[in-house]
Write a protein that holds these residues in place. Structure first.
Motif, short mmCIF file in Angstrom:
data_model
loop_
_atom_site.label_atom_id
_atom_site.label_comp_id
_atom_site.label_asym_id
_atom_site.label_seq_id
_atom_site.Cartn_x
_atom_site.Cartn_y
_atom_site.Cartn_z
N LEU A 10 0.98 -1.33 0.02
CA LEU A 10 -0.02 0.22 0.19
C LEU A 10 1.21 1.24 0.05
O LEU A 10 0.68 2.26 -0.68
CB LEU A 10 -1.10 0.00 1.28
N ILE A 11 2.07 1.17 0.50
CA ILE A 11 2.89 2.32 0.82
C ILE A 11 3.50 2.50 -0.35
O ILE A 11 3.62 3.47 -1.01
CB ILE A 11 4.12 2.57 2.04
N ALA A 12 4.32 1.66 -1.55
CA ALA A 12 4.51 1.50 -2.79
C ALA A 12 3.30 2.05 -3.72
O ALA A 12 4.16 3.27 -4.40
CB ALA A 12 5.33 0.60 -3.25
N MET A 13 1.70 1.56 -3.60
CA MET A 13 0.94 2.85 -4.05
C MET A 13 1.45 3.24 -4.34
O MET A 13 0.70 4.56 -5.23
CB MET A 13 0.21 1.55 -4.79
N GLY A 14 0.80 3.87 -3.15
CA GLY A 14 1.14 5.62 -2.55
C GLY A 14 1.95 6.78 -3.57
O GLY A 14 1.89 7.35 -3.61
N VAL A 15 3.52 6.05 -2.63
CA VAL A 15 4.34 6.44 -3.53
C VAL A 15 3.78 6.82 -4.93
O VAL A 15 4.07 8.21 -5.09
CB VAL A 15 5.97 5.70 -2.88
N ALA A 16 3.79 5.42 -5.24
CA ALA A 16 3.95 5.62 -6.84
C ALA A 16 3.10 6.23 -7.36
O ALA A 16 3.05 7.26 -8.97
CB ALA A 16 3.79 4.27 -7.72
N LEU A 17 2.09 6.53 -6.68
CA LEU A 17 0.66 7.70 -7.26
C LEU A 17 1.05 9.35 -6.77
O LEU A 17 0.82 9.65 -7.63
CB LEU A 17 -0.25 6.76 -5.99
N VAL A 18 1.78 9.49 -5.83
CA VAL A 18 2.32 10.82 -5.68
C VAL A 18 3.11 11.38 -6.52
O VAL A 18 3.49 12.59 -7.04
CB VAL A 18 2.85 10.63 -4.30
N VAL A 19 4.31 10.39 -7.09
CA VAL A 19 5.07 10.97 -8.32
C VAL A 19 4.45 10.30 -9.24
O VAL A 19 5.12 11.79 -10.48
CB VAL A 19 6.28 9.31 -8.15
N GLY A 20 4.00 10.16 -9.62
CA GLY A 20 3.10 10.09 -11.22
C GLY A 20 2.07 11.85 -11.19
O GLY A 20 1.99 11.84 -12.15
N ALA A 21 1.36 11.86 -9.49
CA ALA A 21 0.21 12.97 -9.72
C ALA A 21 1.75 14.26 -10.07
O ALA A 21 1.50 15.10 -10.35
CB ALA A 21 -0.17 12.42 -8.54
N THR A 22 3.05 14.61 -9.10
CA THR A 22 4.03 15.52 -9.08
C THR A 22 4.84 15.32 -10.80
O THR A 22 4.49 16.70 -10.88
CB THR A 22 4.81 15.01 -8.15
N VAL A 23 4.42 14.33 -11.84
CA VAL A 23 4.60 14.28 -13.12
C VAL A 23 3.54 14.68 -13.54
O VAL A 23 4.23 16.11 -14.71
CB VAL A 23 5.73 13.08 -13.40
N LEU A 24 3.07 15.03 -13.53
CA LEU A 24 2.26 15.22 -14.50
C LEU A 24 1.43 16.83 -14.33
O LEU A 24 1.33 17.66 -14.66
CB LEU A 24 0.26 14.22 -14.26
N LEU A 25 1.93 16.82 -12.67
CA LEU A 25 1.48 18.54 -12.60
C LEU A 25 2.52 19.47 -13.04
O LEU A 25 2.86 20.23 -13.17
CB LEU A 25 1.72 18.90 -10.57
N LEU A 26 3.65 18.78 -12.96
CA LEU A 26 5.22 19.24 -13.04
C LEU A 26 4.62 19.60 -15.17
O LEU A 26 5.52 20.92 -15.66
CB LEU A 26 6.16 19.00 -13.17
N ARG A 27 5.01 17.84 -15.93
CA ARG A 27 4.33 18.19 -17.44
C ARG A 27 3.36 19.88 -18.04
O ARG A 27 3.29 20.14 -18.68
CB ARG A 27 3.79 17.21 -17.66
N ARG A 28 2.52 19.48 -16.70
CA ARG A 28 1.03 20.80 -17.07
C ARG A 28 2.22 21.93 -17.14
O ARG A 28 1.75 22.68 -17.66
CB ARG A 28 -0.34 20.75 -16.31
N ARG A 29 2.72 22.22 -15.67
CA ARG A 29 3.37 24.10 -15.04
C ARG A 29 4.39 24.53 -16.89
O ARG A 29 4.08 24.67 -17.52
CB ARG A 29 3.86 23.42 -14.08
N ASN A 30 5.23 23.19 -17.11
CA ASN A 30 6.06 23.31 -18.18
C ASN A 30 5.60 23.84 -19.20
O ASN A 30 6.22 24.21 -20.08
CB ASN A 30 6.93 22.60 -18.75
N ARG A 31 4.29 23.21 -20.06
CA ARG A 31 3.68 24.22 -21.45
C ARG A 31 2.69 25.28 -21.13
O ARG A 31 2.95 25.40 -21.85
CB ARG A 31 2.09 22.51 -21.79
N SER A 32 2.54 25.72 -19.65
CA SER A 32 2.02 27.03 -20.02
C SER A 32 2.55 27.73 -19.88
O SER A 32 3.99 27.86 -20.28
CB SER A 32 1.55 27.06 -18.34
#
Length: 105
Positions: free
Chosen positions: A83-105
């Motif tokens: 469960l912890i590994a899944m949570g970490v993967a989710l957080v890392v994925g969300a962070t990557v998506l947010l950073l990509r969106r920020r860089n596009r703007s």
């Protein structure tokens, strides 16, 4: 038109400016990727602790007090690392998506 005291108007403008600054700061804090990640991690940890805490069972062996059923013969697996590994993967994925969106703007 009603006459307004300039000092009262200045105080009202200043109060409105302070309230607006607080609101903008609160919004910025709420959508900050760091804060979003922290809240996500906290939520995953809380859910994992609740799930793992609810899965704790007392195992009864034949001959002991109570009856031993099929499920009591096997100890429950500790799923907290998964469960912890899944949570970490989710957080890392969300962070990557947010950073990509920020860089596009």
């Amino acid at each position: 038109m009603a006459e307004t005291d300039p000092d009262a108007l200045e105080r009202e403008i200043e109060r409105t400016r302070v309230e607006l600054a607080r609101t903008v700061d609160a919004i910025a804090d709420r959508v900050s990727p760091k804060r979003v990640a922290e809240r996500s991690v906290a939520k995953v940890k809380a859910n994992a602790e609740r799930l793992v805490g609810g899965a704790q069972h007392r195992h009864v062996r034949p001959g002991e007090e109570g009856e031993a059923g099929v499920w009591d013969e096997y100890a429950p697996r500790d799923i907290s690392p998964v469960l912890i590994a899944m949570g970490v993967a989710l957080v890392v994925g969300a962070t990557v998506l947010l950073l990509r969106r920020r860089n596009r703007s």
